[in-house]
Design an enzyme around this catalytic site. Sequence first.
Site, PDB file in Angstrom:
ATOM      1  N   SER A  39       0.852  -1.191   0.000  1.00  0.00           N
ATOM      2  CA  SER A  39       0.000   0.000   0.000  1.00  0.00           C
ATOM      3  C   SER A  39       0.885   1.236   0.000  1.00  0.00           C
ATOM      4  O   SER A  39       2.068   1.154   0.378  1.00  0.00           O
ATOM      5  CB  SER A  39      -0.858  -0.010   1.271  1.00  0.00           C
ATOM      6  OG  SER A  39      -1.492   1.236   1.466  1.00  0.00           O
ATOM      7  N   TYR A  42      -1.841  -1.121  10.209  1.00  0.00           N
ATOM      8  CA  TYR A  42      -1.880  -1.377   8.763  1.00  0.00           C
ATOM      9  C   TYR A  42      -0.496  -1.144   8.150  1.00  0.00           C
ATOM     10  O   TYR A  42       0.022  -1.964   7.394  1.00  0.00           O
ATOM     11  CB  TYR A  42      -2.933  -0.459   8.147  1.00  0.00           C
ATOM     12  CG  TYR A  42      -3.239  -0.713   6.689  1.00  0.00           C
ATOM     13  CD1 TYR A  42      -3.948  -1.841   6.294  1.00  0.00           C
ATOM     14  CD2 TYR A  42      -2.846   0.202   5.713  1.00  0.00           C
ATOM     15  CE1 TYR A  42      -4.245  -2.056   4.951  1.00  0.00           C
ATOM     16  CE2 TYR A  42      -3.145  -0.006   4.381  1.00  0.00           C
ATOM     17  CZ  TYR A  42      -3.846  -1.136   4.002  1.00  0.00           C
ATOM     18  OH  TYR A  42      -4.146  -1.341   2.675  1.00  0.00           O
TER      19      TYR A  42
HETATM   20  P1  NAD Z   1     -11.598  -5.706  -0.399  1.00  0.00           P
HETATM   21  O1  NAD Z   1     -12.114  -5.676   0.997  1.00  0.00           O
HETATM   22  O2  NAD Z   1     -12.515  -5.339  -1.504  1.00  0.00           O
HETATM   23  O3  NAD Z   1     -10.949  -7.132  -0.731  1.00  0.00           O
HETATM   24  C1  NAD Z   1     -10.144  -7.812   0.205  1.00  0.00           C
HETATM   25  C2  NAD Z   1     -10.499  -9.289   0.150  1.00  0.00           C
HETATM   26  O4  NAD Z   1      -9.657  -9.972   1.094  1.00  0.00           O
HETATM   27  C3  NAD Z   1     -11.949  -9.562   0.556  1.00  0.00           C
HETATM   28  O5  NAD Z   1     -12.599 -10.364  -0.407  1.00  0.00           O
HETATM   29  C4  NAD Z   1     -11.814 -10.284   1.875  1.00  0.00           C
HETATM   30  O6  NAD Z   1     -12.854 -11.237   2.122  1.00  0.00           O
HETATM   31  C5  NAD Z   1     -10.463 -10.948   1.740  1.00  0.00           C
HETATM   32  N1  NAD Z   1      -9.908 -11.309   3.050  1.00  0.00           N
HETATM   33  C6  NAD Z   1      -9.933 -10.561   4.187  1.00  0.00           C
HETATM   34  N2  NAD Z   1      -9.387 -11.254   5.189  1.00  0.00           N
HETATM   35  C7  NAD Z   1      -9.013 -12.453   4.680  1.00  0.00           C
HETATM   36  C8  NAD Z   1      -8.401 -13.604   5.236  1.00  0.00           C
HETATM   37  N3  NAD Z   1      -8.086 -13.664   6.543  1.00  0.00           N
HETATM   38  N4  NAD Z   1      -8.148 -14.666   4.430  1.00  0.00           N
HETATM   39  C9  NAD Z   1      -8.481 -14.617   3.108  1.00  0.00           C
HETATM   40  N5  NAD Z   1      -9.089 -13.569   2.530  1.00  0.00           N
HETATM   41  C10 NAD Z   1      -9.344 -12.496   3.314  1.00  0.00           C
HETATM   42  O7  NAD Z   1     -10.323  -4.741  -0.380  1.00  0.00           O
HETATM   43  P2  NAD Z   1      -9.329  -4.240  -1.526  1.00  0.00           P
HETATM   44  O8  NAD Z   1      -9.300  -2.776  -1.392  1.00  0.00           O
HETATM   45  O9  NAD Z   1      -9.606  -4.882  -2.827  1.00  0.00           O
HETATM   46  O10 NAD Z   1      -7.953  -4.785  -0.929  1.00  0.00           O
HETATM   47  C11 NAD Z   1      -7.067  -5.601  -1.668  1.00  0.00           C
HETATM   48  C12 NAD Z   1      -5.648  -5.287  -1.208  1.00  0.00           C
HETATM   49  O11 NAD Z   1      -5.328  -3.931  -1.562  1.00  0.00           O
HETATM   50  C13 NAD Z   1      -5.445  -5.388   0.304  1.00  0.00           C
HETATM   51  O12 NAD Z   1      -4.213  -6.030   0.580  1.00  0.00           O
HETATM   52  C14 NAD Z   1      -5.383  -3.940   0.742  1.00  0.00           C
HETATM   53  O13 NAD Z   1      -4.629  -3.759   1.913  1.00  0.00           O
HETATM   54  C15 NAD Z   1      -4.730  -3.295  -0.456  1.00  0.00           C
HETATM   55  N6  NAD Z   1      -4.946  -1.855  -0.566  1.00  0.00           N
HETATM   56  C16 NAD Z   1      -6.204  -1.333  -0.665  1.00  0.00           C
HETATM   57  C17 NAD Z   1      -6.357   0.044  -0.764  1.00  0.00           C
HETATM   58  C18 NAD Z   1      -7.710   0.694  -0.902  1.00  0.00           C
HETATM   59  O14 NAD Z   1      -7.768   1.916  -0.879  1.00  0.00           O
HETATM   60  N7  NAD Z   1      -8.789  -0.058  -1.040  1.00  0.00           N
HETATM   61  C19 NAD Z   1      -5.234   0.888  -0.769  1.00  0.00           C
HETATM   62  C20 NAD Z   1      -3.974   0.310  -0.666  1.00  0.00           C
HETATM   63  C21 NAD Z   1      -3.838  -1.058  -0.578  1.00  0.00           C
END
Ligand code: NAD
Length: 256
Positions: free
Chosen positions: A144, A157
């Site tokens: 991130s 985080y």
């Molecule tokens: P999201 O919540 O849409 O998707 C995350 C997925 O991970 C979900 O389907 C959830 O069920 C799954 N998950 C959660 N805990 C889990 C576990 N213990 N075992 C298996 N699966 C699990 O979120 P997203 O925004 O698509 O996030 C994807 C990645 O991007 C993450 O690593 C997040 O930290 C990173 N990220 C997101 C953002 C943002 O702004 N959304 C910014 C930077 C980084």
Amino acid sequence: MTKFDGKTCLITGAASGLGRATAFAAAAKGASLVLTDITADTLATTAEELRAAGATVHLAHPADVSDHSAVVGLAAHTFEAVGHVDIVMNVAGIATWGTVDKLTHQQWRRTIDINLMGPIHVIEEFLPPMIAARRGGHLVNVSSAAGLFGLPWHAPYSATKFGLRGVSEVLRFDLRRHKIGVSLVLPGAMATPMVDSVDIAGVDRDNAALRKAIGLFLRHAVTPEQAADAVIRGVERNRYWVYTSRDIHLAHWGQR
Ligand code: NAD
């Protein structure tokens, strides 16, 4: 022949957001898929939608990546069903926000278990067979912007996202001799369900300042599809550094 054509791609967190969008994008490039997520029903629906769109989904196997034995089970099922994996994508994650006086031990622990130990469990169980198979391949770790610099309330985080960046910095060198590339994905704001499911210590979700902060965050957000496109191009071009942000025309990548 692209880096995805005819290749098997494992994606964690595949039921939602970036994982889901990346599954569609990888399938469109010719990859077959092994999908996993902690939410079994949404994962099954995503797999059905992918198959309906013509994708080959070998397996949609629910697993909690923070549970090492669950990841061992996922690997056993995968290698039995498919024989090998070429591309591993650690996308699953949660967001936890709060100040040190409000955060609980459980929130710190859970964030580290899912966001840092989860990818480590996947690396432990999938990379040795990939190395042994001598087919090369690619590892994607989703960190991130919070793995680059400190953001208010992001201590747990950031701990995990800096940690995953540390693992990636080392593996990019260690895996080179096995012809396994590594991409570290550093999304800025992304409009996904994560934004609504943030675990916030001691903050009322209806708090006006919080709603304003989230609104501002979303105004700078890319869509999961735009971020997925950057992930795919990062793998195709064997780039380590994949930073996605609206402010720098969606994606920037390089060797840093
Ligand atoms: P999201 O919540 O849409 O998707 C995350 C997925 O991970 C979900 O389907 C959830 O069920 C799954 N998950 C959660 N805990 C889990 C576990 N213990 N075992 C298996 N699966 C699990 O979120 P997203 O925004 O698509 O996030 C994807 C990645 O991007 C993450 O690593 C997040 O930290 C990173 N990220 C997101 C953002 C943002 O702004 N959304 C910014 C930077 C980084």
